[in-house]
Motif scaffolding. Structure first.
Motif, short mmCIF file in Angstrom:
data_model
loop_
_atom_site.label_atom_id
_atom_site.label_comp_id
_atom_site.label_asym_id
_atom_site.label_seq_id
_atom_site.Cartn_x
_atom_site.Cartn_y
_atom_site.Cartn_z
N ASN A 224 7.10 -7.03 1.23
CA ASN A 224 6.29 -5.84 1.50
C ASN A 224 6.69 -4.64 0.65
OD1 ASN A 224 4.60 -7.03 3.40
ND2 ASN A 224 5.96 -6.55 5.12
N GLN A 225 7.85 -4.72 0.03
CA GLN A 225 8.29 -3.63 -0.85
C GLN A 225 7.80 -3.81 -2.29
OE1 GLN A 225 12.56 -3.42 -0.54
NE2 GLN A 225 12.53 -2.88 1.62
N GLN A 226 7.21 -4.96 -2.57
CA GLN A 226 6.79 -5.24 -3.94
C GLN A 226 5.44 -4.57 -4.23
OE1 GLN A 226 8.68 -7.10 -6.23
NE2 GLN A 226 10.18 -6.89 -4.58
N ASP A 227 5.39 -3.92 -5.39
CA ASP A 227 4.14 -3.33 -5.87
C ASP A 227 3.66 -4.19 -7.02
OD1 ASP A 227 2.02 -1.73 -6.46
OD2 ASP A 227 3.19 -0.19 -7.51
N PHE A 228 2.74 -5.11 -6.73
CA PHE A 228 2.35 -6.10 -7.72
C PHE A 228 1.45 -5.53 -8.79
CE2 PHE A 228 3.16 -9.01 -4.06
CZ PHE A 228 4.25 -9.63 -4.63
N ASN A 229 1.81 -5.85 -10.02
CA ASN A 229 0.94 -5.56 -11.15
C ASN A 229 0.23 -6.82 -11.60
OD1 ASN A 229 1.66 -2.81 -11.40
ND2 ASN A 229 3.60 -3.43 -12.33
N GLU A 230 0.44 -7.90 -10.87
CA GLU A 230 -0.14 -9.18 -11.25
C GLU A 230 -1.58 -9.26 -10.78
OE1 GLU A 230 2.50 -11.78 -9.24
OE2 GLU A 230 4.25 -10.85 -10.15
N TRP A 231 -2.46 -9.80 -11.61
CA TRP A 231 -3.88 -9.86 -11.26
C TRP A 231 -4.21 -11.02 -10.33
CZ3 TRP A 231 -6.73 -14.19 -12.42
CH2 TRP A 231 -6.18 -15.06 -13.37
N VAL A 232 -3.32 -12.04 -10.27
CA VAL A 232 -3.62 -13.20 -9.45
C VAL A 232 -3.67 -12.83 -7.97
CG1 VAL A 232 -2.72 -14.91 -11.06
CG2 VAL A 232 -1.17 -13.79 -9.47
N MET A 233 -4.56 -13.48 -7.23
CA MET A 233 -4.81 -13.11 -5.84
C MET A 233 -3.92 -13.81 -4.83
SD MET A 233 -8.94 -12.70 -5.48
CE MET A 233 -8.71 -12.34 -3.73
N LEU A 234 -3.39 -15.00 -5.19
CA LEU A 234 -2.67 -15.79 -4.19
C LEU A 234 -1.55 -15.01 -3.50
CD1 LEU A 234 -2.28 -18.48 -2.73
CD2 LEU A 234 -0.79 -19.20 -4.61
N PRO A 235 -0.66 -14.32 -4.23
CA PRO A 235 0.41 -13.60 -3.53
C PRO A 235 -0.13 -12.54 -2.56
CG PRO A 235 0.93 -13.81 -5.86
CD PRO A 235 -0.49 -14.24 -5.70
N ARG A 236 -1.22 -11.89 -2.93
CA ARG A 236 -1.78 -10.85 -2.05
C ARG A 236 -2.35 -11.48 -0.77
NH1 ARG A 236 -2.30 -6.25 -5.24
NH2 ARG A 236 -2.17 -6.65 -7.49
N VAL A 237 -3.06 -12.58 -0.92
CA VAL A 237 -3.62 -13.28 0.24
C VAL A 237 -2.49 -13.79 1.13
CG1 VAL A 237 -4.92 -15.32 0.97
CG2 VAL A 237 -5.78 -13.89 -0.90
N MET A 238 -1.49 -14.40 0.52
CA MET A 238 -0.39 -14.97 1.30
C MET A 238 0.41 -13.88 2.01
SD MET A 238 -0.87 -18.16 0.94
CE MET A 238 0.58 -19.13 1.28
N ARG A 239 0.58 -12.74 1.36
CA ARG A 239 1.33 -11.65 2.01
C ARG A 239 0.60 -11.20 3.28
NH1 ARG A 239 3.78 -6.64 -1.32
NH2 ARG A 239 1.61 -6.35 -1.99
N HIS A 240 -0.72 -11.14 3.21
CA HIS A 240 -1.50 -10.78 4.40
C HIS A 240 -1.29 -11.81 5.51
CE1 HIS A 240 -4.84 -8.61 6.35
NE2 HIS A 240 -5.19 -9.81 6.83
N ILE A 241 -1.28 -13.07 5.14
CA ILE A 241 -1.07 -14.14 6.14
C ILE A 241 0.32 -14.04 6.76
CG2 ILE A 241 -0.82 -16.64 6.41
CD1 ILE A 241 -3.02 -16.92 4.23
N TYR A 242 1.35 -13.87 5.91
CA TYR A 242 2.72 -13.79 6.42
C TYR A 242 2.88 -12.63 7.41
CZ TYR A 242 3.70 -16.70 2.28
OH TYR A 242 3.71 -17.68 1.31
N ASN A 243 2.30 -11.47 7.07
CA ASN A 243 2.40 -10.31 7.95
C ASN A 243 1.65 -10.52 9.25
OD1 ASN A 243 3.87 -7.81 6.85
ND2 ASN A 243 2.75 -8.49 5.04
N ALA A 244 0.48 -11.14 9.16
CA ALA A 244 -0.31 -11.37 10.38
C ALA A 244 0.46 -12.25 11.35
CB ALA A 244 -1.65 -12.01 10.01
#
Length: 295
Positions: A224-244
């Protein structure tokens, strides 16, 4: 100006070798002289020959300028990765380790020794999964002792993570993240390091597989502390799942109620490489953290 030639010249002169000892049978005296002056470049195959003729006498290979390494040199762990893709047995890893040991005796290249240890670590893992693994420990010690990581260290860590349990994964993940903070995203990309977001997904996979809640929580705080500059979506989707699921496990089961809608949007993108791991992770986390919701 090409800097490889002058670097080779400095090393040759330091060893006290005449130019012919390097270029004989490889290139003409005139072209070699132009190469050492930085006027022309040479092929990677020629450079490998030069380095092999110099390397047997080297005591401090690690100190060589990275510019002297031949283009296309295999990353640490590349040969082991090929065996993993082939689902090789322990004997094949031991055979690879023997080849790498012979190469190390010839070149004194630490990358070859590291990969030898990695091959032996996999052989040990396949033969005795529950036993102590001294080769894996050597590699971990080597990485933790490096005050600053360079290309080979990131590549070694990437190759080593699949051999680790969840707590050790988190320990090495912290060291990896600290090393990444010393490098820009562009620099990490240039050396072929796995993107940070993709690494987090692999680290979470280990914690989820072993159902290690403390490691899961520690990874989530760091993620949650990471500020991604990566364009790929998988980490963003997975982070939402992990937090939920973390919120649901803490008592707020409504946190996962929005996941089906999100997954419909993900599926609409038509990218199985994104939707399949997300759906699998939701199913696994549901079975682990919310067993009462299973049908």
């Amino acid at each position: 100006m090409n800097e490889l030639g002058p670097a080779i010249k400095r090393l040759r002169e330091w060893r006290g070798y005449p130019p012919k000892q390097l270029y004989d049978g490889v290139m003409s005296r005139t072209n070699y002289a132009r190469f050492e002056r930085g006027i022309i470049d040479t092929s990677s195959s020629h450079l490998i020959v030069f380095l092999r003729r110099l390397a047997p006498m080297l005591r401090n290979w690690r100190q060589l300028d990275a510019a002297m390494l031949p283009a296309g040199t295999a990353a640490p762990g590349a040969a082991v990765a090929r065996l993993r893709r082939q689902q090789a047995g322990a004997s094949q890893y031991r055979a690879l380790a023997a080849v790498l040991a012979a190469d190390y005796r010839h070149t004194r290249d630490p990358a070859r020794q590291r990969e030898q240890w990695l091959a032996l670590a996999w052989a040990q893992r396949l033969n005795e999964p529950a036993a102590a693994n001294p080769w894996r420990q050597r590699l971990l010690t080597d990485l933790f002792q490096q005050s600053r990581w360079f290309e080979a260290d990131f590549q070694l860590a990437d190759a080593l993570f699949p051999l680790l349990d969840a707590p050790t994964t988190w320990r090495l993940a912290q060291r990896d993240l600290a090393a990444r903070s010393d490098n820009s995203v562009a620099a990490l990309s240039n050396i072929g390091a796995i993107p940070t977001g993709d690494l987090f997904v692999s680290w979470f996979d280990r914690a989820i597989t072993e159902r290690d809640w403390p490691v899961y929580q520690a990874l989530l705080a760091a993620f949650n502390q990471q500020d991604f500059n990566e364009w790929v979506m998988l980490p963003r989707v997975m982070r939402h799942i992990y937090n939920a699921f973390a919120q649901a496990a803490a008592g707020d089961r409504q946190a996962v109620a929005a996941l089906p809608t999100m997954m419909q949007a993900v599926a609409a993108l038509g990218e199985p490489a994104l939707s399949a791991p997300a759906e699998a992770t939701i199913a696994t986390l549901t079975a682990w953290l919310l067993p009462a919701t299973n049908s």
